[in-house]
Design an enzyme around this catalytic site. Structure first.
Site, PDB file in Angstrom:
ATOM      1  CE  LYS A  96      34.353  24.863  39.226  1.00 12.00           C
ATOM      2  NZ  LYS A  96      33.910  26.118  39.851  1.00 12.00           N
ATOM      3  NE  ARG A 108      24.213  35.417  42.736  1.00  8.11           N
ATOM      4  CZ  ARG A 108      24.778  34.587  41.896  1.00  8.11           C
ATOM      5  NH1 ARG A 108      25.236  35.042  40.751  1.00  8.11           N
ATOM      6  NH2 ARG A 108      24.880  33.307  42.168  1.00  8.11           N
ATOM      7  CB  SER A 114      30.817  34.601  36.362  1.00  9.66           C
ATOM      8  OG  SER A 114      31.293  35.485  37.338  1.00  9.66           O
ATOM      9  CG  HIS A 123      32.209  38.965  41.515  1.00 10.51           C
ATOM     10  ND1 HIS A 123      32.306  38.569  40.203  1.00 10.51           N
ATOM     11  CD2 HIS A 123      31.744  37.893  42.195  1.00 10.51           C
ATOM     12  CE1 HIS A 123      31.933  37.303  40.088  1.00 10.51           C
ATOM     13  NE2 HIS A 123      31.568  36.871  41.291  1.00 10.51           N
TER      14      HIS A 123
HETATM   15  O1  PNS Z   1      32.723  31.654  42.672  1.00 11.29           O
HETATM   16  P1  PNS Z   1      32.437  30.259  43.151  1.00 11.29           P
HETATM   17  O2  PNS Z   1      32.729  29.275  42.033  1.00 11.29           O
HETATM   18  O3  PNS Z   1      31.050  30.115  43.718  1.00 11.29           O
HETATM   19  O4  PNS Z   1      33.498  29.964  44.334  1.00 11.29           O
HETATM   20  C1  PNS Z   1      33.521  28.718  44.974  1.00 11.29           C
HETATM   21  C2  PNS Z   1      34.777  28.567  45.860  1.00 11.29           C
HETATM   22  C3  PNS Z   1      36.041  28.740  45.025  1.00 11.29           C
HETATM   23  C4  PNS Z   1      34.739  29.614  46.952  1.00 11.29           C
HETATM   24  C5  PNS Z   1      34.717  27.140  46.508  1.00 11.29           C
HETATM   25  O5  PNS Z   1      34.596  26.180  45.503  1.00 11.29           O
HETATM   26  C6  PNS Z   1      35.949  26.840  47.357  1.00 11.29           C
HETATM   27  O6  PNS Z   1      36.060  27.313  48.462  1.00 11.29           O
HETATM   28  N1  PNS Z   1      36.884  26.044  46.793  1.00 11.29           N
HETATM   29  C7  PNS Z   1      38.125  25.687  47.468  1.00 11.29           C
HETATM   30  C8  PNS Z   1      38.147  24.209  47.823  1.00 11.29           C
HETATM   31  C9  PNS Z   1      37.370  23.967  49.114  1.00 11.29           C
HETATM   32  O7  PNS Z   1      37.707  24.459  50.176  1.00 11.29           O
HETATM   33  N2  PNS Z   1      36.304  23.159  48.989  1.00 11.29           N
HETATM   34  C10 PNS Z   1      35.430  22.822  50.098  1.00 11.29           C
HETATM   35  C11 PNS Z   1      34.250  23.775  50.187  1.00 11.29           C
HETATM   36  S1  PNS Z   1      33.164  23.353  51.522  1.00 11.29           S
END
Ligand code: PNS
Length: 168
Positions: free
Chosen positions: A42, A91, A129, A18
């Protein structure tokens, strides 16, 4: 006008992969907002406060890199911050499908920003992670994969977990 990019994620915990992506992003944008997701559905391993504290410590004294939290739709947050882009790390090909789906769904919600994919240094292409949490939980070492403060926090958490197990 200042070009702001949002780098959203769970960061549970932040890894060196990150950090690498954030430094690369900073070469392209004037300001990066590292946006830590606060999702009430979560239950993360590290609390929101812990996840943010790790990131803040990692970027202390770095102008143009800010750490915030967000909840709700990412697209609304991007609009609120007047950001021109969202950064996501890619990645391997296996990341692509989920990222592509998310980027296009976000574009459907709000077509006024771009999703930018950056690749981390090859050293971090296998790093995640969730693997860090698992390795640490099973007693492996994560040195060089996460910032030292995260390594220390994982070790402390492991010890506390062991104590709980032995006293159960
Ligand atoms: O590190 P991650 O868990 O891959 O991050 C995912 C994240 C937090 C970027 C994604 O779940 C997100 O954008 N969540 C916010 C809610 C949202 O907008 N959901 C619709 C996504 S299309």
């Amino acid at each position: 006008m200042k070009k702001i990019a949002i780098y959203p994620g769970s960061f549970d915990p932040v890894t060196n992969g990150h950090l690498d992506i954030i430094h690369r992003g900073k070469r392209l944008f004037d300001e990066i907002i590292v946006a830590v997701s606060n999702n009430p559905h979560k239950s993360p391993f590290f609390s929101l406060e812990e996840r943010m504290a790790f990131l803040r410590k990692a970027f202390k004294g770095h102008p143009g890199i800010r750490v915030e939290s967000f909840s709700g739709l990412l697209t609304g947050y991007v609009q609120q911050k007047k950001a021109v882009a969202v950064i996501r790390g890619l990645r391997a090909v296996s990341d692509f499908e989920y990222e592509f789906q998310m980027a296009l769904m976000n574009r459907r919600q709000n077509n006024r920003f771009e999703t930018t994919f950056l690749m981390p240094d090859e050293r971090y292409t296998y790093l995640s992670s969730s693997l860090v949490r698992e390795i640490s939980r099973l007693g492996g070492h994560v040195r060089g994969l996460v910032p030292p403060m995260v390594e220390a926090a994982l070790r402390k958490r492991g010890r506390r977990g062991d104590q709980a197990l032995h006293s159960a």
